[in-house]
Design a protein around this motif. Structure first.
Motif, short mmCIF file in Angstrom:
data_model
loop_
_atom_site.label_atom_id
_atom_site.label_comp_id
_atom_site.label_asym_id
_atom_site.label_seq_id
_atom_site.Cartn_x
_atom_site.Cartn_y
_atom_site.Cartn_z
N MET A 139 48.76 71.33 20.71
CA MET A 139 49.33 69.99 20.67
C MET A 139 50.67 69.99 19.93
SD MET A 139 47.28 67.71 22.17
CE MET A 139 47.45 66.15 21.33
N LYS A 140 50.73 70.72 18.83
CA LYS A 140 51.99 70.80 18.09
C LYS A 140 53.07 71.50 18.91
CE LYS A 140 49.78 70.84 13.53
NZ LYS A 140 49.55 71.62 12.27
N ASP A 141 52.68 72.53 19.64
CA ASP A 141 53.65 73.24 20.47
C ASP A 141 54.17 72.36 21.59
OD1 ASP A 141 55.21 75.39 21.09
OD2 ASP A 141 53.68 76.47 22.21
N ILE A 142 53.29 71.53 22.17
CA ILE A 142 53.71 70.60 23.21
C ILE A 142 54.74 69.61 22.65
CG2 ILE A 142 52.91 68.59 24.52
CD1 ILE A 142 52.37 70.99 26.06
N ASP A 143 54.47 69.07 21.47
CA ASP A 143 55.42 68.13 20.86
C ASP A 143 56.76 68.81 20.59
OD1 ASP A 143 53.47 66.20 20.90
OD2 ASP A 143 52.79 66.60 18.85
N ARG A 144 56.72 70.02 20.10
CA ARG A 144 57.96 70.74 19.79
C ARG A 144 58.76 71.04 21.05
NH1 ARG A 144 55.77 73.75 16.56
NH2 ARG A 144 55.07 75.40 17.98
N LEU A 145 58.08 71.46 22.10
CA LEU A 145 58.79 71.77 23.35
C LEU A 145 59.35 70.50 24.00
CD1 LEU A 145 56.45 74.47 24.96
CD2 LEU A 145 58.64 74.83 23.82
N THR A 146 58.59 69.42 23.93
CA THR A 146 59.07 68.17 24.53
C THR A 146 60.33 67.68 23.83
OG1 THR A 146 56.80 67.56 25.11
CG2 THR A 146 58.44 65.80 25.09
N LEU A 147 60.33 67.73 22.50
CA LEU A 147 61.51 67.32 21.76
C LEU A 147 62.69 68.24 22.03
CD1 LEU A 147 62.83 65.50 19.64
CD2 LEU A 147 61.88 66.99 17.87
N ALA A 148 62.43 69.55 22.09
CA ALA A 148 63.51 70.50 22.35
C ALA A 148 64.09 70.30 23.75
CB ALA A 148 62.98 71.93 22.19
N LYS A 149 63.24 70.02 24.72
CA LYS A 149 63.76 69.82 26.08
C LYS A 149 64.67 68.59 26.16
CE LYS A 149 62.42 69.21 30.90
NZ LYS A 149 61.32 69.08 31.88
N ASP A 167 44.00 69.19 27.09
CA ASP A 167 44.07 69.29 28.55
C ASP A 167 44.79 68.09 29.15
OD1 ASP A 167 43.38 70.47 31.10
OD2 ASP A 167 41.91 68.87 31.31
N GLU A 168 44.50 66.91 28.66
CA GLU A 168 45.17 65.72 29.17
C GLU A 168 46.65 65.73 28.82
OE1 GLU A 168 45.40 62.03 31.14
OE2 GLU A 168 43.85 63.59 31.08
N ARG A 169 46.96 66.21 27.63
CA ARG A 169 48.37 66.25 27.21
C ARG A 169 49.17 67.24 28.04
NH1 ARG A 169 50.94 65.12 22.34
NH2 ARG A 169 53.15 64.87 22.85
N VAL A 170 48.62 68.41 28.30
CA VAL A 170 49.32 69.42 29.09
C VAL A 170 49.48 68.95 30.53
CG1 VAL A 170 49.24 71.79 29.93
CG2 VAL A 170 48.56 71.31 27.59
N THR A 171 48.46 68.29 31.06
CA THR A 171 48.52 67.82 32.44
C THR A 171 49.64 66.81 32.64
OG1 THR A 171 46.14 68.16 32.69
CG2 THR A 171 47.21 66.72 34.30
N ARG A 172 49.83 65.92 31.67
CA ARG A 172 50.83 64.86 31.81
C ARG A 172 52.20 65.24 31.24
NH1 ARG A 172 48.64 59.86 33.03
NH2 ARG A 172 46.35 59.78 33.08
N SER A 173 52.28 66.36 30.54
CA SER A 173 53.54 66.72 29.87
C SER A 173 54.54 67.29 30.87
CB SER A 173 53.27 67.73 28.76
OG SER A 173 54.48 68.15 28.15
N GLU A 174 55.81 67.05 30.60
CA GLU A 174 56.88 67.59 31.42
C GLU A 174 57.16 69.05 31.12
OE1 GLU A 174 60.40 65.39 30.56
OE2 GLU A 174 59.98 65.31 28.41
N VAL A 175 56.61 69.55 30.03
CA VAL A 175 56.79 70.96 29.65
C VAL A 175 55.47 71.72 29.76
CG1 VAL A 175 58.74 70.47 28.15
CG2 VAL A 175 56.43 70.41 27.21
N GLY A 176 54.52 71.19 30.54
CA GLY A 176 53.21 71.82 30.64
C GLY A 176 53.26 73.22 31.22
N GLU A 177 54.09 73.42 32.24
CA GLU A 177 54.17 74.74 32.86
C GLU A 177 54.77 75.77 31.90
OE1 GLU A 177 56.09 76.81 36.89
OE2 GLU A 177 56.22 74.64 36.57
N GLY A 178 55.82 75.38 31.21
CA GLY A 178 56.40 76.29 30.23
C GLY A 178 55.46 76.58 29.08
#
Length: 368
Positions: free
Chosen positions: A289-299, A28-39
């Motif tokens: 968490m892994k998907d967040i890391d993957r999307l952040t790197l891809a973005k 929850d904290e990671r998605v809230t602060r991530s730049e790709v949270g909405e996606g």
């Protein structure tokens, strides 16, 4: 049919409860602060739908679901695909409403598409000293005409079958043979939903993850809705959101259930099932968490392609669509960016996104 909580083995449950609580809090904290949270949240709807169908024993391809959602089907949609898309739409509706809306009788009935008859009879109301009766029942002026048409159709059917016309009865309509194959007339959905909602109040003092696991186990046991069993996973996710455990998005709980073997999910011992459901929450958080890391790197890699580009470039639109969908097609990018299909193919080649389908027609690309 009654679901009893009984005595729980806290020594066995304390470890999985702590692990699930920690994993969901981190996600929850990671998605809230991530730049790709909405996606990430939009992609989770599709993955949870596919996983929910998989847990139920049905196979739906992710590319068919995404294209069906975009109204770009390449073939006639199957029954399973329609159900999978209903799960996506239900999760979106739950996300748009306030936390805890789905975990209520009105929310469950709205998501299931069931309309309950009002139990309060119309009473006369006195406004300004004058007696004015409010008719709350006869609100449809065409109801008598439609009833007469139904009676005529019923008599016509009797004549076609070679029988004598019978007087219409004012009783409740009986279920046909086809409906009996998929619906039990003795299945009291209202009572079972009420029992499940009462259980939700009883577990209010439990830790959020343990309460959600008990609610899911009760949903599996009671089966309140005959034809909407998949709705329970969305309700459990909204319950976690209402308890403040996952506020940033709707947890893809079915993704975690898919990682747990069926033998554990269907164990005879209830404590073993609860441990499996708690492990499913931890697994869903880990995959997220892994998907967040993957999307952040891809973005970050894709945004490098937009450097030194014009402000009117359509590359940012294509990148945003790629981050919010598991796969995209040229027509989806063309419609989102309002360009031609040829222009969409040029954008894809410029971004260098990996092709998923590998076909000459109906090609699709995505971030793996």
């Amino acid at each position: 049919m009654t679901y009893e909580i009984g005595k729980l083995n806290h020594e066995t449950l304390i470890g999985p409860v702590v692990a699930a609580e920690d994993a969901l809090a981190r996600l929850d904290e990671r998605v809230t602060r991530s730049e790709v949270g909405e996606g990430f949240a939009e992609r989770a709807d599709f993955f949870d739908s596919i996983s929910s169908m998989w847990v139920a024993g049905e196979l739906v391809h992710i590319e068919d679901l995404v294209l069906h959602d975009a109204q770009m089907d390449i073939r006639a949609p199957s029954h399973e695909l329609v159900i999978a898309h209903r799960i996506v739409r239900a999760r979106r509706r739950v996300s748009r409403n306030d936390p805890g809306w789905a975990v209520s009788r009105s929310g469950i009935m709205a998501l299931a598409g069931v309309t309950e008859e009002p139990s309060i009879e119309a009473e006369p109301a006195d406004i300004g000293g004058e007696g004015v009766e409010l008719d709350l029942v006869d609100h449809d002026a065409l109801s008598p005409e439609l009833t007469e048409i139904d009676e005529v159709l019923a008599r016509t059917k009797w004549l076609v079958d070679g029988n004598e016309p019978a007087e219409p009865r004012k009783q409740e309509p009986e279920l046909s043979v086809g409906e009996l194959l998929i619906r039990d007339p003795d299945w009291d959905e209202g009572e079972r939903i009420g029992e499940w909602l009462e259980l939700a109040k009883k577990v209010d003092g439990f830790p959020a993850t343990l309460a959600a696991a008990v609610l899911w186990d009760a949903w599996e046991y009671l089966e309140p809705l005959q034809r909407h069993h998949w709705l329970g996973q969305a309700l459990v996710s909204d319950f976690l959101r209402s308890r403040g455990k996952v506020r940033s998005h709707l947890l893809a709980y079915a993704v975690g259930l898919r990682e747990v073997p069926r033998e554990r999910r269907r164990a005879r011992d209830r404590v073993s099932r609860l441990v499996a459901y708690l492990d499913a929450m931890s697994a869903a958080a880990g995959i997220g968490m892994k998907d967040i890391d993957r999307l952040t790197l891809a973005k970050r890699q894709l945004e490098r392609k937009t450097l030194d580009k014009r402000s009117t470039s359509s590359l940012p639109v294509a990148i945003e669509l790629l981050l919010s969908r598991p796969i995209v097609s040229a027509h989806m990018i063309a419609r989102a960016a309002k360009i031609t299909s040829r222009g969409a193919l040029n954008l894809i080649s410029e971004l260098g996104v990996r092709e998923i389908t590998g076909r000459g027609r109906y090609r699709a690309w995505g971030i793996l």
